[in-house]
Motif scaffolding. Structure first.
Motif, PDB file in Angstrom:
ATOM      1  N   SER A 172       0.913  -1.309   0.074  1.00 41.43           N
ATOM      2  CA  SER A 172       0.069   0.120  -0.049  1.00 41.43           C
ATOM      3  C   SER A 172       0.977   1.311   0.051  1.00 41.43           C
ATOM      4  CB  SER A 172      -0.890  -0.056   1.298  1.00 41.43           C
ATOM      5  OG  SER A 172      -1.745   1.262   1.306  1.00 41.43           O
ATOM      6  N   ALA A 173       0.802   1.977  -0.946  1.00 43.91           N
ATOM      7  CA  ALA A 173       1.591   3.199  -1.298  1.00 43.91           C
ATOM      8  C   ALA A 173       3.080   2.854  -1.185  1.00 43.91           C
ATOM      9  CB  ALA A 173       1.431   4.197  -0.161  1.00 43.91           C
ATOM     10  N   ASP A 174       3.861   3.312  -0.190  1.00 43.95           N
ATOM     11  CA  ASP A 174       5.439   2.689   0.001  1.00 43.95           C
ATOM     12  C   ASP A 174       5.746   1.813   0.967  1.00 43.95           C
ATOM     13  OD1 ASP A 174       4.888   4.413   2.171  1.00 43.95           O
ATOM     14  OD2 ASP A 174       6.655   5.729   1.846  1.00 43.95           O
ATOM     15  N   THR A 175       4.596   1.281   1.335  1.00 45.93           N
ATOM     16  CA  THR A 175       4.778   0.373   2.513  1.00 45.93           C
ATOM     17  C   THR A 175       4.412  -1.153   2.157  1.00 45.93           C
ATOM     18  OG1 THR A 175       4.281   1.838   4.109  1.00 45.93           O
ATOM     19  CG2 THR A 175       3.807  -0.544   4.649  1.00 45.93           C
ATOM     20  N   PRO A 227      10.517   3.257   3.497  1.00 51.54           N
ATOM     21  CA  PRO A 227      11.693   4.050   3.832  1.00 51.54           C
ATOM     22  C   PRO A 227      11.842   4.595   5.065  1.00 51.54           C
ATOM     23  CG  PRO A 227      10.391   4.475   1.714  1.00 51.54           C
ATOM     24  CD  PRO A 227       9.549   3.958   2.165  1.00 51.54           C
ATOM     25  N   LEU A 228      10.553   4.650   5.762  1.00 53.50           N
ATOM     26  CA  LEU A 228      10.774   5.321   7.127  1.00 53.50           C
ATOM     27  C   LEU A 228      10.754   4.574   8.339  1.00 53.50           C
ATOM     28  CD1 LEU A 228       8.079   8.471   6.533  1.00 53.50           C
ATOM     29  CD2 LEU A 228      10.920   8.388   6.268  1.00 53.50           C
ATOM     30  N   LEU A 229      10.415   3.067   8.252  1.00 55.34           N
ATOM     31  CA  LEU A 229      10.006   2.350   9.150  1.00 55.34           C
ATOM     32  C   LEU A 229      10.257   0.718   8.763  1.00 55.34           C
ATOM     33  CD1 LEU A 229       7.209   0.491   8.804  1.00 55.34           C
ATOM     34  CD2 LEU A 229       6.458   3.093   9.590  1.00 55.34           C
ATOM     35  N   LYS A 230      10.613  -0.066   9.786  1.00 55.33           N
ATOM     36  CA  LYS A 230      10.428  -1.580   9.594  1.00 55.33           C
ATOM     37  C   LYS A 230      10.120  -1.997  10.899  1.00 55.33           C
ATOM     38  CE  LYS A 230      12.714  -5.922   8.602  1.00 55.33           C
ATOM     39  NZ  LYS A 230      13.811  -6.707   8.277  1.00 55.33           N
ATOM     40  N   ASN A 231       8.448  -2.763  10.959  1.00 51.97           N
ATOM     41  CA  ASN A 231       7.891  -2.793  11.953  1.00 51.97           C
ATOM     42  C   ASN A 231       7.680  -4.491  11.961  1.00 51.97           C
ATOM     43  OD1 ASN A 231       7.674  -0.307  12.778  1.00 51.97           O
ATOM     44  ND2 ASN A 231       5.534  -0.231  12.446  1.00 51.97           N
ATOM     45  N   THR A 232       8.114  -5.186  13.098  1.00 59.23           N
ATOM     46  CA  THR A 232       8.058  -6.759  13.064  1.00 59.23           C
ATOM     47  C   THR A 232       7.216  -7.064  14.190  1.00 59.23           C
ATOM     48  OG1 THR A 232      10.191  -6.796  11.904  1.00 59.23           O
ATOM     49  CG2 THR A 232       9.323  -8.791  12.970  1.00 59.23           C
ATOM     50  N   GLY A 271      17.631   7.080   5.225  1.00 64.65           N
ATOM     51  CA  GLY A 271      18.516   6.081   5.296  1.00 64.65           C
ATOM     52  C   GLY A 271      19.165   5.712   6.266  1.00 64.65           C
ATOM     53  N   PHE A 272      19.195   6.545   7.377  1.00 70.11           N
ATOM     54  CA  PHE A 272      19.971   6.312   8.826  1.00 70.11           C
ATOM     55  C   PHE A 272      18.934   5.497   9.748  1.00 70.11           C
ATOM     56  CE2 PHE A 272      22.855   9.234   6.717  1.00 70.11           C
ATOM     57  CZ  PHE A 272      24.001   8.598   7.093  1.00 70.11           C
ATOM     58  N   SER A 273      19.226   4.929  10.657  1.00 68.78           N
ATOM     59  CA  SER A 273      18.254   4.498  11.693  1.00 68.78           C
ATOM     60  C   SER A 273      18.533   5.462  12.833  1.00 68.78           C
ATOM     61  CB  SER A 273      18.757   3.249  12.453  1.00 68.78           C
ATOM     62  OG  SER A 273      18.302   2.950  13.598  1.00 68.78           O
ATOM     63  N   VAL A 274      17.411   6.087  13.168  1.00 69.37           N
ATOM     64  CA  VAL A 274      17.238   7.183  14.339  1.00 69.37           C
ATOM     65  C   VAL A 274      16.564   6.896  15.490  1.00 69.37           C
ATOM     66  CG1 VAL A 274      17.625   9.126  12.501  1.00 69.37           C
ATOM     67  CG2 VAL A 274      14.984   8.231  13.160  1.00 69.37           C
TER      68      VAL A 274
END
Length: 271
Positions: free
Chosen positions: A102-105, A140-145, A182-185
């Motif tokens: 969905s969109a960019d996710t 591009p803004l997250l990775k949720n598991t 691109g950086f983990s914040v």
């Protein structure tokens, strides 16, 4: 495959862990141990109840154990009653993998489950489940598991299937990473695992009430929010002793402290 002999919803067990930093460069700050709060104590108990009652989308212990008392063969005019119901030992063992975008996710949902009816006489009066489910969302803004896991047995203690015993293990893990350019914040990580020791569950009044038994737990909460200078981390081990009437006593080994927990309201009181 739809199973018509029971209302049981199959759930989860697996130890699947994802945390891919995908960083260009980063030095992880030293962990800073946070003080325990009533909120985190309440979450330890609630996480177990959520796993048992299907809040993660899996097996709901409230459904108990239900099986047909006879089997109807559609090729005959009436019901055929078996002296021994064929459901004894009936097994489902399968895997699944679904991807959507969905969109960019992009989202992935995968896992496997194994479910077996058990019998102590000539009728199904319990089951064992060894199942897993994992949900992953990436943009591009997250990775949720999120990982949910169950590996336990259930046995009816009366003929109405409203009183059951269960032993085994439950696991839940959430691991959410935040990215910028691109950086983990930042990230949020929560891990809860439980060993169930002789739980006796009563649902004659509707919702599951664990009237006796003990759950040994390990719990870790770790996070680094955008702007934080240090990682905050809390790790606990201990026991949850169930008292009935939706009450439990939670003991933290490291701090040698005990709390009374109302499993319906979430109210936590130091003892």
């Amino acid at each position: 495959m739809k199973l018509n002999y029971t209302r049981i919803i199959l759930m989860a067990t697996a130890v699947v862990f994802f945390y891919t930093a995908c960083k260009k460069s980063e030095t992880k700050p030293a962990a800073n141990t946070a003080s325990l709060t009533d909120t985190s104590t309440s979450k330890i108990a609630f996480s177990l109840m959520q796993g048992l009652t299907g809040a993660y989308g899996g097996t709901n212990i409230n459904d108990g154990v239900k099986a047909e008392s006879n089997i109807t063969d559609g090729q005959n005019n009436g019901a055929i009653v078996f002296k021994k119901v064929p459901l004894c030992g009936f097994t489902i063992d399968t895997t699944f993998n679904t991807k959507t975008k969905s969109a960019d996710t992009s989202k992935t949902f995968f896992g496997n489950f194994k479910f077996v009816y058990t019998c102590s006489t000539d009728r199904p009066d319990g089951y064992l489940t060894h199942d897993s489910v994992v949900r992953v969302a990436v943009s591009p803004l997250l990775k949720n598991t999120f990982t949910a896991a169950q590996d336990y047995t259930v046995k009816a203690l009366d003929t109405t299937y409203k009183l059951v015993s269960t032993s085994g293990s439950i696991l839940s893990v959430t691991d959410n990473a935040i990215y910028k350019d691109g950086f983990s914040v930042g990230y949020d990580y929560n891990y809860n695992s439980y060993k169930l020791r002789g739980l006796k569950i009563d649902f004659t009044k509707g919702s599951a009430d664990i009237i006796t038994g003990v759950a040994e737990f390990k719990s870790t909460t770790s996070y680094l929010h955008p702007g934080d200078k240090q990682v905050t981390e809390v790790s606990n081990t201990g026991t949850i002793t169930f008292l009935g009437n939706h009450k439990a006593r939670l003991h933290l080994n490291e701090k040698n402290k005990s709390y009374s927990v109302d499993l319906l309201t979430g109210v936590v009181t130091a003892i």
